[in-house]
Design a protein around this motif. Structure first.
Motif, short mmCIF file in Angstrom:
data_model
loop_
_atom_site.label_atom_id
_atom_site.label_comp_id
_atom_site.label_asym_id
_atom_site.label_seq_id
_atom_site.Cartn_x
_atom_site.Cartn_y
_atom_site.Cartn_z
N GLU A 1 0.81 -1.21 0.00
CA GLU A 1 0.00 0.00 0.00
C GLU A 1 0.84 1.27 0.00
O GLU A 1 0.47 2.28 -0.60
CB GLU A 1 -0.92 -0.01 1.23
N GLN B 1 0.91 9.57 -13.13
CA GLN B 1 -0.35 10.17 -12.73
C GLN B 1 -1.45 9.71 -13.69
O GLN B 1 -1.30 9.78 -14.90
CB GLN B 1 -0.24 11.69 -12.74
N THR C 1 -2.12 4.78 -19.66
CA THR C 1 -2.20 6.06 -18.99
C THR C 1 -2.96 7.10 -19.81
O THR C 1 -3.08 6.98 -21.04
CB THR C 1 -0.78 6.59 -18.70
N ASN D 1 2.00 -1.08 -10.68
CA ASN D 1 2.18 0.13 -9.88
C ASN D 1 1.24 1.22 -10.36
O ASN D 1 1.11 1.45 -11.57
CB ASN D 1 3.63 0.61 -9.97
N LYS D 2 0.59 1.93 -9.41
CA LYS D 2 -0.34 3.00 -9.74
C LYS D 2 0.16 4.38 -9.34
O LYS D 2 -0.59 5.35 -9.45
CB LYS D 2 -1.68 2.73 -9.06
N SER D 3 1.42 4.47 -8.87
CA SER D 3 1.93 5.75 -8.38
C SER D 3 2.99 6.38 -9.27
O SER D 3 3.25 7.58 -9.18
CB SER D 3 2.49 5.59 -6.96
N LEU D 4 3.63 5.60 -10.13
CA LEU D 4 4.71 6.14 -10.97
C LEU D 4 4.18 7.10 -12.02
O LEU D 4 4.85 8.08 -12.38
CB LEU D 4 5.48 5.00 -11.64
N ILE E 1 3.51 2.03 -1.56
CA ILE E 1 3.97 2.44 -2.89
C ILE E 1 2.92 2.13 -3.96
O ILE E 1 3.22 2.15 -5.15
CB ILE E 1 5.32 1.77 -3.25
N ASP E 2 1.69 1.87 -3.53
CA ASP E 2 0.56 1.66 -4.42
C ASP E 2 0.87 0.60 -5.48
O ASP E 2 0.70 0.81 -6.69
CB ASP E 2 0.17 2.98 -5.09
N THR E 3 1.33 -0.56 -5.02
CA THR E 3 1.77 -1.64 -5.92
C THR E 3 1.18 -2.97 -5.47
O THR E 3 1.07 -3.24 -4.28
CB THR E 3 3.31 -1.74 -5.92
#
Length: 464
Positions: A169, A219, A272, A214-217, A171-173
């Motif tokens: 959580e 936007q 994206t 991953n959802k944080s790398l 690193i949103d992965t």
């Protein structure tokens, strides 16, 4: 098996009655259930691109009924199951003209579980979950991992697998680790209830998938990385003496060879939004190992750029490019891209039936594809999409020596493909679609295999 419409009606009534009895009595009940019925009418012209063939044209109906039920008494444990039945009636080809024995114009259908699995979260405080048993697996947009049963034509897509998912959580992965043990036919537990064993793929398959998302790398975007391993072991059949590569499914026998060897793949994917109107999806993989006693070194890329035009119809356009390496016949290494567990109609229903000219059912490889498409919301319930695909081969080569008669050295242009869809969803209980495709073959195919081909399908779905 023998079949008549009366048997079909009795089976449908029995399953629907069972579904009604399974209904939960109150909202707090840990049981949940549902059912759906899919009706299809399909017309295909010139399978094999030769209109002189007695089996070139296909006209058939498909009727699929599914009943599912879940039991989840708490957050740590759950059981999921789904029972399916699908029957077919072939108006074409004619039984007397079918070249292989065992063709059933009235196919009574297999009755089997395409889902039977357990959900586990053994430690409540850990973000770790398990799914064990027969289940569906879809990663990304299904370019490499979606269909574990390519020979039954969307009747099922299941995998016999064990999946562990861990969430990081901070690193949103998410990290998925999957083990797959896929049998070549339906003979293993849970066996079909009607004892009709059918081929689901051409070989025994085991494998492993390590998939990171991953959802944080990015936007408003996803970044995926993965490693895939697949081991193929030969499956020979004995339906007809001397034809040990003959497969049987959906009442229609056909020859299709096994794969053997070990394939490794390392890949990455992004999906994206670039701006409020532009979007990008791209995926690539390098494959290596062995396939059918040859060293394998193959490459694939799939990209899509989308633009939202907006307006009252919410129109959009997209541009796609796909590259799947082909095998150089003058090389000792096999360079033909392997679609792994993704032999399904990703961009064309019609081409699923044409790939056996050079590979196997829905086995896309040796391809360059340029696509431009348009879509719109024609009604609150209905979408329309239209696509044009220009298709090329990278090499003038085929999977087997006997397939060489289906192509030429004249060129590498596969042809022009036009596809269109109308999809509608009236409500949660009623939906459907109409799809039409047309192919104008090019000079890659042999001169006696350049007849235009088409595909038309109408579908109605009822869900409870």
């Amino acid at each position: 098996m023998t079949f008549n419409p009366r048997q079909s009606g009795l089976l449908v009534a029995t399953l629907l009655s069972t579904a009604a009895l399974a209904a939960p009595e109150q909202a707090s009940n840990p049981f949940d259930w549902g059912a759906d019925l899919r009706l299809r009418q399909i017309y295909i012209g010139n399978v094999g691109l030769d209109n002189n063939s007695a089996t070139a044209d296909r006209n058939f109906q498909r009727l699929r009924l599914r009943l599912w039920g879940n039991y989840k008494p708490n957050e740590q444990f759950g059981i999921n199951t789904r029972l399916i039945w699908e029957g077919r009636h072939y108006g074409q080809p004619d039984t007397n003209s079918y070249p292989l024995p065992g063709f059933e114009d009235w196919y009574s259908g297999g009755i089997l579980f395409d889902q039977l699995n357990v959900d586990l979260k053994p430690i409540a405080s850990l973000p770790l979950t398990f799914k064990l048993g027969r289940q569906d697996l879809i990663f990304g947009n299904g370019w490499l991992i979606l269909d574990g049963t390519p020979l039954d034509g969307s009747r099922t897509i299941y995998f016999d697998a064990a999946r562990a998912t861990y969430e990081l959580e901070a690193i949103d992965t998410t990290i998925d680790l999957v083990y797959i043990d896929q049998d070549a036919d339906t003979g293993r537990f849970p066996q079909p209830l009607n004892d009709d064993i059918e081929d689901q793929t051409e070989q025994y398959e085991t494998g492993a998938i390590l998939y990171l998302r991953n959802k944080s790398l990015l936007q408003d975007g996803l970044v995926d990385g993965y490693f895939i391993y697949k081991h193929n072991r030969e499956k020979l059949t004995n339906y007809v003496p001397g034809l040990d590569s003959l497969r049987k499914n959906n009442g229609a026998p056909f020859p299709s060879p096994s794969d053997t060897g070990d394939i490794h793949g390392l890949g990455a994917r992004i999906d994206t939004k670039l701006t409020d109107t532009w979007s990008l999806r791209a995926e690539t993989i390098y494959e290596w190992g062995t396939r059918n006693d040859a060293d394998l070194s193959a490459f694939g890329f799939n990209g899509r750029l989308g633009y939202l035009l907006g307006g009252p119809l919410k129109q959009s356009v997209h541009f796609e490019y796909e590259y799947l390496s082909g095998n150089d016949p003058d090389s000792g290494t096999d360079q033909a891209f392997d679609p792994l567990w993704a032999r399904w109609p990703q961009w064309s229903e019609l081409m699923v039936y044409q790939w056996p000219l050079e590979s196997r059912v829905a086995e896309a490889t040796n391809l360059q594809r340029l696509n431009i498409g348009w879509g719109a919301l024609a009604h609150d319930t209905t979408t329309v999409t239209v696509n044009y695909h220009a298709l090329w081969a990278n090499e003038n080569s085929t999977r087997t020596a006997s397939q060489l008669a289906n192509i030429t050295d004249d060129g590498k242009f596969r042809g022009h493909l036009f596809t269109s869809w109308i999809k509608t969803k009236v409500n949660k209980h009623l939906s459907g679609h109409l799809v039409a495709e047309y192919l104008l073959p090019g000079n890659y195919y042999a001169k006696d295999r350049r007849d235009n081909s088409y595909f038309v399908r109408a579908e109605i779905n009822l869900a409870w």
